[in-house]
Design a protein around this motif. Structure first.
Motif, PDB file in Angstrom:
ATOM      1  N   SER A 117       0.823  -1.207   0.000  1.00 55.17           N
ATOM      2  CA  SER A 117       0.000   0.000   0.000  1.00 55.17           C
ATOM      3  C   SER A 117       0.859   1.258   0.000  1.00 55.17           C
ATOM      4  CB  SER A 117      -0.944   0.005   1.210  1.00 55.17           C
ATOM      5  OG  SER A 117      -0.250   0.236   2.416  1.00 55.17           O
ATOM      6  N   GLY A 118       1.964   1.236   0.783  1.00 58.04           N
ATOM      7  CA  GLY A 118       2.819   2.410   0.837  1.00 58.04           C
ATOM      8  C   GLY A 118       3.424   2.739  -0.520  1.00 58.04           C
ATOM      9  N   ILE A 119       3.939   1.727  -1.213  1.00 57.61           N
ATOM     10  CA  ILE A 119       4.515   1.937  -2.539  1.00 57.61           C
ATOM     11  C   ILE A 119       3.431   2.407  -3.506  1.00 57.61           C
ATOM     12  CG2 ILE A 119       5.696   0.819  -4.471  1.00 57.61           C
ATOM     13  CD1 ILE A 119       6.831  -1.184  -2.368  1.00 57.61           C
ATOM     14  N   TYR A 120       2.265   1.770  -3.429  1.00 56.53           N
ATOM     15  CA  TYR A 120       1.181   2.107  -4.349  1.00 56.53           C
ATOM     16  C   TYR A 120       0.775   3.569  -4.229  1.00 56.53           C
ATOM     17  CZ  TYR A 120      -3.364   2.536  -6.474  1.00 56.53           C
ATOM     18  OH  TYR A 120      -4.399   2.988  -7.244  1.00 56.53           O
ATOM     19  N   PHE A 121       0.518   4.030  -3.004  1.00 47.84           N
ATOM     20  CA  PHE A 121      -0.019   5.375  -2.840  1.00 47.84           C
ATOM     21  C   PHE A 121       0.950   6.448  -3.319  1.00 47.84           C
ATOM     22  CE2 PHE A 121      -3.036   3.396   0.201  1.00 47.84           C
ATOM     23  CZ  PHE A 121      -4.203   3.876  -0.371  1.00 47.84           C
ATOM     24  N   ILE A 122       2.254   6.245  -3.131  1.00 43.47           N
ATOM     25  CA  ILE A 122       3.216   7.226  -3.619  1.00 43.47           C
ATOM     26  C   ILE A 122       3.172   7.312  -5.137  1.00 43.47           C
ATOM     27  CG2 ILE A 122       5.668   7.803  -3.798  1.00 43.47           C
ATOM     28  CD1 ILE A 122       4.421   8.303  -1.055  1.00 43.47           C
ATOM     29  N   ALA A 123       3.177   6.171  -5.808  1.00 40.65           N
ATOM     30  CA  ALA A 123       3.186   6.165  -7.267  1.00 40.65           C
ATOM     31  C   ALA A 123       1.830   6.535  -7.848  1.00 40.65           C
ATOM     32  CB  ALA A 123       3.616   4.789  -7.772  1.00 40.65           C
ATOM     33  N   ALA A 124       0.757   5.979  -7.287  1.00 36.23           N
ATOM     34  CA  ALA A 124      -0.566   6.145  -7.899  1.00 36.23           C
ATOM     35  C   ALA A 124      -1.139   7.536  -7.672  1.00 36.23           C
ATOM     36  CB  ALA A 124      -1.527   5.087  -7.369  1.00 36.23           C
ATOM     37  N   ASN A 125      -0.970   8.117  -6.488  1.00 34.70           N
ATOM     38  CA  ASN A 125      -1.513   9.452  -6.261  1.00 34.70           C
ATOM     39  C   ASN A 125      -0.890  10.466  -7.208  1.00 34.70           C
ATOM     40  OD1 ASN A 125      -3.328   8.683  -4.326  1.00 34.70           O
ATOM     41  ND2 ASN A 125      -2.104   9.352  -2.592  1.00 34.70           N
ATOM     42  N   SER A 126       0.414  10.332  -7.449  1.00 36.69           N
ATOM     43  CA  SER A 126       1.055  11.220  -8.422  1.00 36.69           C
ATOM     44  C   SER A 126       0.489  10.985  -9.823  1.00 36.69           C
ATOM     45  CB  SER A 126       2.570  10.986  -8.428  1.00 36.69           C
ATOM     46  OG  SER A 126       3.139  11.313  -7.185  1.00 36.69           O
ATOM     47  N   LEU A 127       0.326   9.720 -10.209  1.00 37.53           N
ATOM     48  CA  LEU A 127      -0.194   9.416 -11.538  1.00 37.53           C
ATOM     49  C   LEU A 127      -1.619   9.918 -11.705  1.00 37.53           C
ATOM     50  CD1 LEU A 127       0.069   8.096 -14.298  1.00 37.53           C
ATOM     51  CD2 LEU A 127      -0.586   5.911 -13.258  1.00 37.53           C
ATOM     52  N   VAL A 128      -2.460   9.722 -10.684  1.00 38.04           N
ATOM     53  CA  VAL A 128      -3.855  10.186 -10.759  1.00 38.04           C
ATOM     54  C   VAL A 128      -3.909  11.696 -10.964  1.00 38.04           C
ATOM     55  CG1 VAL A 128      -5.948  10.515  -9.379  1.00 38.04           C
ATOM     56  CG2 VAL A 128      -4.859   8.274  -9.474  1.00 38.04           C
ATOM     57  N   SER A 129      -3.094  12.436 -10.216  1.00 33.56           N
ATOM     58  CA  SER A 129      -3.115  13.902 -10.345  1.00 33.56           C
ATOM     59  C   SER A 129      -2.625  14.346 -11.715  1.00 33.56           C
ATOM     60  CB  SER A 129      -2.259  14.533  -9.239  1.00 33.56           C
ATOM     61  OG  SER A 129      -0.882  14.258  -9.419  1.00 33.56           O
ATOM     62  N   GLU A 130      -1.756  13.553 -12.341  1.00 30.64           N
ATOM     63  CA  GLU A 130      -1.221  13.904 -13.656  1.00 30.64           C
ATOM     64  C   GLU A 130      -2.129  13.444 -14.797  1.00 30.64           C
ATOM     65  OE1 GLU A 130       2.556  12.084 -13.251  1.00 30.64           O
ATOM     66  OE2 GLU A 130       3.267  13.571 -11.791  1.00 30.64           O
ATOM     67  N   LEU A 131      -2.921  12.400 -14.564  1.00 33.28           N
ATOM     68  CA  LEU A 131      -3.882  11.967 -15.579  1.00 33.28           C
ATOM     69  C   LEU A 131      -4.944  13.030 -15.820  1.00 33.28           C
ATOM     70  CD1 LEU A 131      -4.525   8.216 -14.595  1.00 33.28           C
ATOM     71  CD2 LEU A 131      -3.563   9.020 -16.768  1.00 33.28           C
ATOM     72  N   PHE A 132      -5.347  13.715 -14.741  1.00 31.12           N
ATOM     73  CA  PHE A 132      -6.423  14.710 -14.822  1.00 31.12           C
ATOM     74  C   PHE A 132      -6.002  15.981 -14.082  1.00 31.12           C
ATOM     75  CE2 PHE A 132      -8.207  10.403 -14.647  1.00 31.12           C
ATOM     76  CZ  PHE A 132      -8.829  10.328 -15.882  1.00 31.12           C
ATOM     77  N   ARG A 336       7.149  16.715  -7.797  1.00 33.96           N
ATOM     78  CA  ARG A 336       5.932  16.212  -7.158  1.00 33.96           C
ATOM     79  C   ARG A 336       6.151  14.866  -6.452  1.00 33.96           C
ATOM     80  NH1 ARG A 336       2.832  16.553 -11.221  1.00 33.96           N
ATOM     81  NH2 ARG A 336       2.016  18.613 -10.669  1.00 33.96           N
ATOM     82  N   SER A 337       6.632  13.876  -7.143  1.00 36.65           N
ATOM     83  CA  SER A 337       6.752  12.545  -6.550  1.00 36.65           C
ATOM     84  C   SER A 337       7.729  12.520  -5.384  1.00 36.65           C
ATOM     85  CB  SER A 337       7.181  11.529  -7.608  1.00 36.65           C
ATOM     86  OG  SER A 337       6.138  11.275  -8.513  1.00 36.65           O
ATOM     87  N   SER A 338       8.872  13.182  -5.552  1.00 38.95           N
ATOM     88  CA  SER A 338       9.896  13.153  -4.513  1.00 38.95           C
ATOM     89  C   SER A 338       9.417  13.857  -3.243  1.00 38.95           C
ATOM     90  CB  SER A 338      11.178  13.816  -5.024  1.00 38.95           C
ATOM     91  OG  SER A 338      11.757  13.049  -6.060  1.00 38.95           O
TER      92      SER A 338
END
Length: 400
Positions: A117-132, A336-338
């Protein structure tokens, strides 16, 4: 009307988003499922509150530890490749936990599930914000809603698994679902042109230095509040049974209710975060939360406990999408991600220890109400300090 190319690109991004909704449900379920399993673990392995509190802490510590390393990984690999790795880790960790023969085996599984979950949220939250990028709060809210649904159904799925076979069935099903969800992401990502605005994010420490005021503000807000929340909800069922004299069945229903209140909270708070000053909104939400917790420690009777439960669920779960929007919409693409990883790792380490702290205090003879009132006082002090800084324009305001 959108041009055909634009409409098709939007549709494909929505398909990727749908696969992320499946995965966020699963990774949060893997982290949250240990709360309704604490009592079954006590009965199965013959251990006490401090030991099962450590299991819950390991799940949350697992969610905390890989977050900063994930920020570094994202300077080398794409968001989607890292997310695919979390799906495989989730499947493996769930299988490992299903085969557990001791409480410490369970603890290792909890740590690994938390790590996914920890790895997912770091990568996915950034991707979600960049998708839209034009509606960050809204999509973060929807993404969080899917995560919250996992918390709502967790007690029901635990009860169903125990009724059908035992709790091990739950982890077997989780492993299978994780593999299917990962396959769906692979399929949708290959058909979609994904954003690469984070390609300039290559220097983790520099990103944190560039944006330390907003990172520190977010850590102070969610670290303190999350610590109190984590120590509260992991023992919520036991608290209601031992202190409020509710039956186990009714206490389980209250646990479901506190997470169910988070479904509309995530959905609407993300939209509010796109429209209102975010720091003021967060301070108001924390005040609501701490007031609700203090009320919970003094009320008796099913109706009053139910109202306090709903208020607590609304408060805590409204804070999460607002704080993510505050960070993700304010941080530039190149950092953003860092910077988000540094924030997320720090705040998770703070709150991960809450369960073992509460379990140890209870075994030492302190009452639940006494512990939670003390936590509330500390949180009030934090809110007052943050409010004073905000009124003197010393807190960075997010982008609205």
């Amino acid at each position: 009307m959108q041009p055909p190319q634009t409409a098709d690109a939007e549709r494909r991004r929505l398909q990727v988003f749908s696969s992320l909704l499946v995965l966020v449900f699963l990774v949060n379920f893997g982290r949250i499922v240990f709360a309704p399993l604490l009592d079954p673990f006590i009965r199965t392995f013959g251990v006490g509150e401090a030991t099962v509190g450590m299991v819950a802490t390991l799940a949350w510590m697992g969610s905390a530890v890989p977050r900063l390393p994930t920020g570094w990984l994202l300077t080398r690999f794409s968001r989607q490749r890292v997310i695919l790795g979390t799906g495989l880790l989730l499947a493996g960790a769930a299988t490992f936990t299903a085969l557990a023969q001791s409480i410490w085996h369970i603890g290792i599984g909890a740590f690994l599930l938390g790590s996914s979950s920890g790895i997912y949220f770091i990568a996915a939250n950034s991707l979600v914000s960049e998708l839209f990028p034009d509606r960050v709060g809204r999509v973060i809210g929807i993404h969080g809603t899917a995560s919250q649904v996992a918390a709502v159904v967790a007690p029901f799925l635990v009860a169903a698994a125990i009724a059908i076979y035992n709790w091990r069935l739950l982890f077997v099903a989780m492993a299978i679902a994780a593999l299917l969800g990962t396959a769906w992401l692979v399929y949708t990502a290959r058909r979609t042109e994904l954003p690469d605005v984070g390609r300039g994010d290559r220097h983790l420490l520099r990103s944190v230095r560039n944006h330390w005021p907003i990172v520190l503000t977010a850590v102070a807000i969610i670290g303190a509040t999350g610590f109190v929340w984590n120590g509260f909800f992991n023992f919520f069922v036991r608290y209601l049974v031992t202190t409020k004299s509710l039956s186990s069945g009714m206490a389980g229903a209250m646990l479901t209710l506190i997470f169910a209140a988070g479904v509309p909270a995530f959905f609407y708070a993300g939209r509010l975060a796109d429209r209102l000053p975010q720091v003021s909104l967060m301070l108001g939400i924390i005040t609501w939360f701490v007031g609700s917790l203090l009320v919970m420690t003094v009320v008796q009777g099913l109706l009053a406990i139910t109202v306090a439960t709903i208020a607590l669920g609304l408060g805590m779960h409204s804070l999460l999408p607002v704080i993510d929007t505050y960070l993700l919409s304010s941080l530039p693409d190149a950092d953003r991600s860092s910077a988000y990883a540094a924030y997320s790792a720090t705040m998770m380490v703070i709150q991960a220890s809450a369960s073992v702290v509460v379990g140890t205090l209870i075994e030492a003879g302190y009452g639940f109400d006494q512990v939670y009132r003390s936590f509330s006082v500390v949180l009030v002090i934090v809110v007052v300090l943050l409010l004073a800084l905000h009124l003197t324009d010393r807190l960075p305001e997010g982008t609205t």
